[in-house]
Write a protein that holds these residues in place. Structure first.
Motif: not given
Length: 140
Positions: A37, A46, A49-50, A52-53, A55-59
């Protein structure tokens, strides 16, 4: 022109040329699997990326949408012969969740040189692809 690389074409429409891009989720998934990643930090800020996050990680499709929107915005600037300043074009969630484009540094200078005050974008994604269109808006 200070940079000598932007070619604004306002003959097609009063708002300027459109940019369009499509990104394959399979391709981005492969990049993440091969490089991790952290590789995405070459293309996304940053803050992006935030956004795109989950609960399970990046969408993944949200990541693809951001990449497509950046490419579409850059294409709308009609720049040739220069690498895309990935981290100087930022796609954020605006009011109502609609994407917005913020330009910094060289990207902002290229837009000003082309007479573009801001760029509007629209992003869509489904199954394994994300697409985006960018429309430059001229200065008064």
């Amino acid at each position: 022109m200070a940079h000598g690389t932007t070619v604004p074409d306002r003959s097609a429409a009063p708002w300027g040329p459109l940019g369009l891009d499509i990104v394959s989720a399979q391709r981005v998934r492969g990049i993440i699997e091969e490089h991790g990643e952290a590789f995405l930090s070459r293309m996304l800020t940053e803050r992006e990326l935030a956004d795109c996050r989950v609960d399970t990680g990046l969408h993944l499709l949200t990541v693809c949408g951001r990449i497509a929107a950046k490419e579409a915005a850059f294409k709308a600037l009609r720049v040739t012969g220069r690498p895309m300043p990935w981290l100087e074009i930022e796609i954020r969630r605006g009011p109502g969740g609609w994407p917005t484009v913020e330009l910094f540094g060289e990207a902002a200078a290229l837009a000003a040189e082309a007479g573009i005050e801001r760029i509007g974008v629209s992003i869509s994604h489904d199954v394994d692809y994300a697409v985006a269109v960018g429309a430059p808006l001229p200065t008064d």
